[in-house]
Design an enzyme around this catalytic site. Structure first.
Site, PDB file in Angstrom:
ATOM      1  CB  ALA A   1      -0.918  -0.001   1.221  1.00 38.32           C
ATOM      2  CB  CYS A   2      -0.019   4.765  -0.925  1.00 35.59           C
ATOM      3  SG  CYS A   2      -0.140   4.553  -2.712  1.00 35.59           S
ATOM      4  N   PRO A   3       2.045   4.808   1.644  1.00 37.31           N
ATOM      5  CG  PRO A   3       3.256   6.351   2.916  1.00 37.31           C
ATOM      6  CD  PRO A   3       2.085   5.427   3.000  1.00 37.31           C
TER       7      PRO A   3
ATOM      8  CD  GLU B   1      -4.151   5.736  -1.486  1.00 35.54           C
ATOM      9  OE1 GLU B   1      -3.216   5.618  -0.688  1.00 35.54           O
ATOM     10  OE2 GLU B   1      -5.341   5.865  -1.161  1.00 35.54           O
TER      11      GLU B   1
END
Length: 807
Positions: free
Chosen positions: A743-745, A772
């Site tokens: 996942a981000c970041p 995302e």
């Protein structure tokens, strides 16, 4: 510990213990800091939840949850709750499926006063929410049920008292639920779907317990594994303590959707989990020995009222139905338990006070909340039943059918809950209209239940219902309609499978059809659960398919309005964040969390709460480690893993001093439940030195992320234009990095770290998830000054990003 009949007593009012007063003062102080802007709402949230105060759908209001161990209440407590409802809430409270009491629309500034007022009658909100050991539940008829092996109430109380305010339980990876059952032939307490389930057993004349672990509902329901087939009572608390310690140390904390103990067991494998648990259990036993029951005060029952000239055989009409469905004979001859039906678990203050009076008059003050959101008034003498029925009729609570199909269970839903998708109460009211209370014509549906949750979190335990629902939304063109997933054939120990999704407005007709079909197609004496199992999911789905169709908005806009509402149905989505700034802010956030935990450690130490102080110091070290590990692209949520990587990566790369090279060994000993003042001071001093070193490391090593954050905002548009003119050269060598599922970041940080290993002009191929990640990472890398050569879709869920190192 020999099993015994347990009769509890709570004083009418008590002086508030000094430790609890200090706890409330600390909470009050944090509210002051919040109002001054010294902490943000997000930073205050975990502390607020730990003290039983839950955010509400409506901004500016809180839900005030009172923890009611085993659902046991006294008349003075009921009256105090009613007073608070009138003074600080809406005059209505809600009985939850975990035997708690909830008040809504409470102002935060009033919470400390409310905490003090309930503390005066022996109640608390502490750990009724948050990632703690939640309310310990039991059957509401424990101690009086004719089918129980022995009364499990004292054992539930022992577990409650051990874990309440216990430092080890203040910040678990996720919430933790425990239930106890006294009957061997039925699972009234639904122990099989709890993190720990305890069931009474007898072996060779000795009392004991079967212990199961790792059950749960929600989006990934799971039946628990058997941890111990037969445990002596004196080992019960230690068994639970050891399981929680394994969960605390090895459970993951990043993804809340995967943080319950059931996921830990699946990840480790039950054999590995059992081995870890056994090591902890042996250690606890060697340190603490055997636990004993808390003191129990036996209270003699009052003499029953003079017998009246009536007979159950002569009862008729609504009174007869009430006797049949709401009154249950106790194992104590001549006494009954009366189930008071509380529609949807909501009750106003006036009838709540009246019930307090009735308890004093007819049941020696004995009352419990049931997991079906009703009241169980125990120890009512047979001779007093007519008078009890008459008195309940005067307050509008004499309806028959308690705990039957028409007694529908529902969570608060969109009325107040910010997580809910649909109005579970609105649907429940509609479905309740399908049944006449106490209708003997529905006796063939005995044992069935309907439960409705407004989302998949299963607060109404819909997967344990004969007919269960949880709310979802479905986008159709430019509009969204409320839907429910229907689960069929569940029970207290069986998870009902999801069958189909139904538009909310078609649920009543689907339920009518389902019951009609069951009555016509069942075998002789076949239960609904047996019917569902025999028919099978495919046939059930086929039968309900006609009720799944949704008209267009133009054809019938009512289908796009939820039950009990008059506006078009909507759902809300969260937007994405920006990578460099997100990583920098993530680090800042963890380090600020470390500061907060260290601050609270000092406060707790000053108040003499040494166990809590040590635990807060430990949590400060973990938080600071997590913050710095963002630099290395590490987003682990397992304490043991975080501490190990802090040693090997942060110290190994000299981001942190060598003094912390043995970090795990230096912090793992949390000491006993109440360590000495000297022990606590040593732990806090060490934690302070670690957090200070972490801040220094952050300032020295995180500057690049801060610059990247600013550069992205300044050069993002230019980078977009530049990317359009780049020509992809297939002949260049390419290094590959698979970040699917990251996942981000953190995906951005991992990409950035890999690019730092390359020479200018070399290329990196990165696999990113749709959504995302593919929206954020390319733009952030462009903002860094890197060249995005191409991005293409690999499959329905992933993209391939080609980056050339430019700086």
């Amino acid at each position: 510990m020999n099993p015994k009949t347990y009769t509890e007593s709570t004083p009418d009012a008590i002086g508030i213990p000094a430790g609890i007063l200090e706890e409330i003062e600390i909470f009050e102080g944090e509210i002051t800091r919040l109002k001054k802007g010294e902490i943000s709402a997000d930073q205050f949230k975990p502390f607020r939840l730990q003290h039983g105060i839950y955010g509400q759908r409506q901004p500016g209001y809180q839900m005030f949850r009172i923890k009611i161990p085993q659902g046991r209440l006294t008349p003075p407590q009921l009256r105090r709750v009613a007073d608070l409802m009138d003074r600080y809430s809406t005059g209505v409270c809600h009985l939850s499926t975990r035997q708690n009491i909830q008040m809504h629309f409470v102002k935060l500034e009033n919470v400390p006063a409310m905490m003090r007022l309930i503390a005066e009658v022996g109640l608390t909100t502490r750990e009724a929410c948050a990632d703690t050991v939640r309310n310990v539940t039991t059957c509401p008829l424990a101690g009086v049920s004719p089918t129980e092996l022995f009364d499990i109430t004292p054992y539930g109380l022992a577990i409650t008292q051990h874990f309440l305010r216990n430092p080890i339980c203040q910040k678990l990876p996720r919430k933790f639920k425990i239930a106890l059952e006294g009957c061997s032939d039925q699972d009234h307490a639904s122990t099989s779907i709890h993190d720990i389930g305890v069931t009474a057993r007898m072996r060779d004349g000795q009392a004991g317990f079967r212990i199961v672990v790792g059950g749960g509902l929600g989006s990934t329901p799971r039946i628990a594994n058997t941890l111990v087939e037969f445990a002596p009572p004196e080992d019960l608390v230690a068994i639970c303590d050891a399981a929680i310690r394994v969960f605390d140390r090895h459970g993951q904390r990043q993804n809340r959707y995967k943080a319950r103990m059931k996921f830990l067991i699946d990840k480790l494998g039950f054999e590995k989990f059992h081995s870890l648990w056994k090591s902890e259990f042996d250690l606890i036993k060697s340190q603490n020995g055997h636990y004993t029951l808390p003191p129990v005060e036996e209270i003699p029952l009052k003499h029953p009222a003079a017998p009246r000239s009536w007979s159950r055989d002569n009862a008729h009409g609504p009174f007869s139905s009430w006797l049949k469905y709401n009154v249950h004979a106790q194992k104590q001859s001549g006494y009954s338990s009366v189930m008071i039906k509380i529609p949807l678990g909501d009750i106003k203050s006036a009838p709540l006070k009246a019930i307090a009076d009735l308890c004093e008059r007819f049941s020696d003050g004995h009352l419990r909340i049931s997991v079906q959101q009703n009241f169980a008034m125990r120890w009512v003498h047979e001779a007093d039943l007519p008078a009890v029925y008459e008195a309940l009729g005067e307050i509008g609570l004499a309806d028959a059918g308690a705990e039957r199909l028409e007694n529908i269970v529902a969570c608060p839903g969109t009325d107040t809950c910010g997580l809910s998708i649909t109005s579970s109460k609105g649907l429940a009211r509609t479905l309740a209209g399908l049944f006449e209370p106490g209708d003997s014509g529905n006796d063939d549906l005995a044992g069935m239940s309907i439960k409705i949750s407004g989302c998949q979190n299963a607060c109404a335990q819909h997967q344990l219902a004969s007919i269960g629902f949880h709310g979802v939304g479905k986008k159709v063109g430019q509009h969204t309609a409320p839907f429910y997933e229907i689960h069929l054939g569940g029970s207290n120990s069986r998870i009902g499978p999801q069958v189909v999704k139904l538009p909310a407005k078609r649920v009543p007709e689907a339920v009518r059809h389902l019951l009609k079909w069951y009555r016509e197609a069942r075998s002789e004496r076949e239960s609904f659960e047996g019917f569902v199992a025999r028919i099978g999911k495919a046939k059930l789905k086929e039968e309900l398919m006609p009720y799944t169709f949704l008209p267009s908005y133009e054809e019938n806009s009512e289908f796009y309005v939820d039950w009990g509402d008059d506006k078009d149905f909507t759902t809300e989505d969260l937007g994405p964040g920006e990578c460099a700034g997100g990583a920098y802010e993530m680090m800042e956030g963890f380090l600020f969390e470390a500061d907060q935990e260290l601050h609270l450690a000092g406060v707790m130490a000053e108040k003499g709460q040494t166990g809590h102080a040590v635990n807060k110091a430990y949590r400060a070290i973990v938080a600071a480690s997590k913050g710095l590990l963002v630099l290395e692209g590490v987003d682990s949520s397992i304490d043991a893993d975080i501490l190990f990587k802090a040693e090997t990566l942060l110290v190994g790369k000299e981001i942190l001093p060598r003094a912390f090279a043995r970090l795990t060994d230096q912090v793992k000993d949390l000491g006993p439940k109440t360590p000495s003042v000297e022990f606590a001071r040593e732990k806090i001093t060490f934690a302070r030195s670690f957090v200070e070193a972490s801040h220094t490391a952050f300032e020295n090593h995180a500057g690049a992320l801060k610059k990247d954050k600013a550069r992205t905002a300044e050069t993002g548009a230019a980078a977009d234009q530049e990317a359009e003119s780049v020509v992809h050269q297939d002949t260049a060598a390419v290094i590959r990095l698979d970040l699917s599922g990251v996942a981000c970041p953190i995906n951005y940080v991992k990409t950035k770290l890999k690019l730092e290993e390359l020479e200018i002009g070399e290329r990196l191929e990165v696999i990113l998830d749709d959504g995302e990640p593919i929206r954020n990472v390319p733009k952030s890398l462009e903002g860094d000054g890197q060249k995005i050569l191409s991005q293409e879709k690999v499959d329905e869920q992933h993209f391939r990003l080609l980056v050339e190192k430019a700086i």
